[in-house]
Design an enzyme around this catalytic site. Sequence first.
Site, mmCIF file in Angstrom:
data_model
loop_
_atom_site.group_PDB
_atom_site.id
_atom_site.type_symbol
_atom_site.label_atom_id
_atom_site.label_comp_id
_atom_site.label_asym_id
_atom_site.label_seq_id
_atom_site.Cartn_x
_atom_site.Cartn_y
_atom_site.Cartn_z
ATOM 1 C CB SER A 135 -0.949 -0.034 1.197
ATOM 2 O OG SER A 135 -1.998 0.905 1.046
ATOM 3 C CD GLU A 189 -5.256 -3.618 -3.853
ATOM 4 O OE1 GLU A 189 -5.240 -3.558 -2.616
ATOM 5 O OE2 GLU A 189 -4.273 -4.003 -4.530
ATOM 6 C CG HIS A 202 -5.735 -2.533 0.653
ATOM 7 N ND1 HIS A 202 -4.898 -2.339 -0.421
ATOM 8 C CD2 HIS A 202 -5.277 -1.685 1.623
ATOM 9 C CE1 HIS A 202 -3.994 -1.425 -0.134
ATOM 10 N NE2 HIS A 202 -4.186 -1.018 1.105
#
Length: 494
Positions: free
Chosen positions: A197, A320, A412
């Site tokens: 990320s 995600e 995610h």
Amino acid sequence: MTDTQIDTFVEVDAPTGRVRGAWRPTVGSDVRSAAFLGIPFAEAPVGDLRFAAPVRKTRWEGVRDALDFAATAQRGDPGVTLIPEPSIPGESTLNVNVFTPRPGEEDAELPVLVWIHGGGYFAGSPASPWYDGRSFNRDGVVTVSVGYRLGFVGFGHVDGAPDNRGVRDWIAALEWVRENIRAFGGDPSRVTIAGQSAGGGAVLTLLGMEKAQHLFHGVWALSGATADVTPENARTLTATVANKLGIEPTLAAFTEVDEEKLIEAQKAATDIKDLSVLLDGGLMLGPAIDGDLLVRPTIDSLVAGVGADKPLVLGATDDEFSMALAGQEKKLRWIPLSLLLGKMGLKRDARRRYLAANPAVVAKGHAAVVGRYISDKMFKTAVIRTADARGAAPTWVYRYSYAGSPFGSAVHCIDVPFWFDCLDSPVGIPALAGPKPPQALADATHGAAVALIRESTAEWPSWSGQPGATRVFGGSASSPDVQRDGYAGVRPLL
């Protein structure tokens, strides 16, 4: 150099000072690893150093205990990460954690992994149990996790202070590794940087930074989110934060602001109600183009050939941020897809092509399509652009499709515990990866990471040699492990 081993303890004499760590067993292996936690690489960023460039930690006398995680820049629980990332109070937040199977053996020359955590550049912690390096130690890799300044203190523009203080913290940590890691059995000439990320964005930012090239030799970016904040946007955010605090936007004024109040003002200034603004404009806080460390957007640097000598693996999960729409399926089913995507900023012709390119997602309903669009726009378009920008430079692309999470999709962060091969972690695994995450997937994912770190290569066709080639981790049994164009569904957004 000789280690002193007393029961579970082990000492290493590094250039910055002697430290005492602890041995731990490694599950499923007879390889022991040692953990050295909370080693400072810079002075505590407080007082006059709060908005300053990191100041190198001077060598200490005697033995420093490195048995517990040190303070983190994250305060409290921001409630934004799916990874267990604890906050630890204290001032000395610029520290590293070192995990090694060969402490004190300078001639071991093992490859090194340096991990930069995510959290949107305002949250996250290097003290997560998922970032423990024991599985990499088992496979002959020394592992380092890094703490750095977050939020406005780390990345906000302040006249009279150096920009990109968080980036400077990454560089200072990598310089510490270069100077000290040999004492922990690592080879400073074989350093791979990786992150997820914002951490993935961090390593891509470093890859495109001329001044950082000597500090690492390979990169793995999981769901990388670069910021490349423009000078204009940086100044606008500073003015907004100062206005909410009721102060002048000066270094002297910001220095006097209480930490808690500054965080509250930062949150208020970065609170985006219209998601399309974020999708089109990008992050408001993070690495910024400052004319010094970052002289141009990262993509432009990669096109110019910066970092072209370094192998790169990058990819994203299929969905995600789809979990943001959990529970809204019934509500969204009555709203035309064209209207939903139009409000997100997707133009008519692109909407038509995007829906035609993703029939399997369309069949799952409107919420699935909107969630996939958000994921594609924020993360997967960046994967294609980055891979294409690298040209002939060694680049491998993957997608993470394991949908065993309670959300029913590859969300995610779901790839992180597989990448670290820490499915046995006592904290947080079922909530993200489901009650029975497959060890075989961890073996494949972690094995690919080890291959890059140790051999500077991946075992599937490179994007640079075969544009579009994509390794798919965790897909259905009927899908090939490598797809000819694994990001075809994203191309209408480019």
